[in-house]
Write a protein that holds these residues in place. Structure first.
Motif, short mmCIF file in Angstrom:
data_model
loop_
_atom_site.label_atom_id
_atom_site.label_comp_id
_atom_site.label_asym_id
_atom_site.label_seq_id
_atom_site.Cartn_x
_atom_site.Cartn_y
_atom_site.Cartn_z
N UNK A 74 -10.59 0.20 3.74
CA UNK A 74 -9.47 0.94 3.14
C UNK A 74 -8.18 0.13 3.17
N UNK A 75 -8.05 -0.80 4.13
CA UNK A 75 -6.83 -1.60 4.21
C UNK A 75 -6.69 -2.55 3.02
N UNK A 76 -7.77 -2.76 2.30
CA UNK A 76 -7.74 -3.64 1.13
C UNK A 76 -7.40 -2.88 -0.16
N UNK A 77 -7.26 -1.57 -0.06
CA UNK A 77 -6.94 -0.76 -1.22
C UNK A 77 -5.45 -0.82 -1.52
N UNK B 230 -5.39 2.07 9.36
CA UNK B 230 -5.44 1.28 8.13
C UNK B 230 -4.21 0.40 7.98
N UNK B 231 -3.03 0.97 8.15
CA UNK B 231 -1.79 0.23 7.88
C UNK B 231 -1.62 -0.94 8.85
N UNK C 194 0.84 -1.19 0.00
CA UNK C 194 0.00 0.00 0.00
C UNK C 194 0.88 1.24 0.00
N UNK C 195 0.44 2.26 -0.70
CA UNK C 195 1.10 3.56 -0.67
C UNK C 195 0.05 4.62 -0.31
N UNK C 196 0.40 5.47 0.64
CA UNK C 196 -0.48 6.57 1.04
C UNK C 196 0.28 7.87 0.86
N UNK D 202 6.17 -1.17 9.22
CA UNK D 202 5.50 -1.50 7.97
C UNK D 202 6.32 -1.04 6.77
N UNK D 203 6.93 0.14 6.88
CA UNK D 203 7.75 0.64 5.78
C UNK D 203 9.04 -0.16 5.67
#
Length: 235
Positions: A101-104, A151-152, A1-3, A25-26
Motif C-alpha cells: 500500500x505504501x507504493x500507491x 503505510x506512511x 500519497x493522499x489518504x 510526513x505532512x
C-alpha cells in the motif's frame, strides 16, 4: 500519497495525525491525510447515516446513500488506487500489505460502525477489505489509524533514517533482534561484546541469529515462510 478517511466519529482521528511521524510526513509534503465526516453527506435534519437492518436483529447498519455520495465526491476530484473498508472479516493486515500500500498514490479508507455497512457498498465501491486482527472494535477509526501509520512511515523521506523501516520486525519474516544504547554497562547489565566490536559482518550475523532465536521463542508461526539471510535484499 493522499489518504482520505470516511468516518462518523472524526474526533477519534484528530490526535493520531497531528503528532510525531505522521505530522512530519505532512509537513514535508510527502503525505496528506484528510478526515471526512460522513454526516456531511447525509440527508434530512438529523443527518442520519444508519438504519435498522432488513430482516430484523440487533444493531444498526450504515446506509448506502451517504457513503456513496462521499466516495463519489472524492472520486470526482482525483483517481484512487484503492477504496479500503476496515472490517473484522477482511484480509489480515501485515507488513507485506503495508509495503504494497505504501507504493500507491491515493487511498480511501471507510471506517465501519454499528453492525457494519450495507452490503451494496462493499459490492459497488470497495476494492479491498482489511482487518487488523481477530477482534471487534467499536468502529474502524482506530484500525484506520493503525493502517495509515504503518503505510506512511514506509514512504521514502518520512523517517530520518530511510533504512530504519527496512530493519523493522516482519520485513524479513523475522522479529527484530534485541537493541541497546548507552551506557554500555548499567548496574552490571552489560551490552553484548559483539555490538561493541566494530566488526560489521559479525554484528550482522549476531543480529540475524538473535532474530531467529527470538522468533522461534515468540512467534514460531512466522518461521513457516522463507527467511532472508543477513545481507539479503528486502523484498
Amino acid at each position: 500519497m493522499r489518504i482520505d478517511i470516511i468516518t462518523v466519529v472524526p474526533g477519534l482521528l484528530e490526535g493520531p495525525f497531528s503528532h510525531s511521524i505522521l505530522k512530519r510526513a505532512e509537513d514535508k509534503g510527502l503525505a496528506k491525510v484528510r478526515i471526512h465526516n460522513l454526516r456531511d453527506y447525509a440527508s434530512g435534519k438529523q443527518k442520519q447515516v444508519d438504519d435498522y437492518a432488513f430482516g430484523g436483529g440487533a444493531g444498526m447498519v450504515m446506509m448506502v446513500e451517504p457513503i456513496a455520495k462521499c466516495i463519489q465526491a472524492l472520486q470526482a476530484e482525483r483517481n484512487y488506487d484503492e477504496i479500503i473498508y476496515m472490517t473484522p472479516d477482511g484480509q489480515p493486515f501485515n507488513q507485506p500489505v503495508a509495503n504494497e500500500l505504501s507504493l500507491k498514490g491515493n487511498l480511501i479508507i471507510l471506517c465501519g460502525h454499528y453492525k457494519g455497512v450495507d452490503e451494496r457498498v462493499r459490492q459497488k465501491y470497495i476494492t479491498r477489505e482489511i482487518s487488523i486482527g481477530d477482534f471487534v472494535l467499536s468502529g474502524g477509526e482506530l484500525a484506520a489509524a493503525v493502517l495509515t501509520d504503518a503505510v506512511i512511515r514506509l514512504i521514502p523521506g518520512v523517517l530520518n533514517d530511510e533504512t530504519s523501516a527496512l530493519t523493522d520486525s516482519f520485513q524479513d519474516g523475522l522479529l527484530a533482534p534485541p537493541v541497546y544504547t548507552r551506557p554500555a554497562d548499567y548496574n552490571g547489565m552489560k551490552v553484548p561484546d559483539i555490538l561493541l566490536s566494530g566488526h560489521n559482518e559479525k554484528i550482522a550475523n549476531w543480529r540475524f541469529e538473535e532474530s531467529v532465536r527470538r522468533t522461534k521463542e515468540r512467534r514460531p508461526d512466522l518461521l513457516q515462510g522463507p527467511v532472508s539471510e543477513p545481507g539479503d535484499e528486502v523484498k
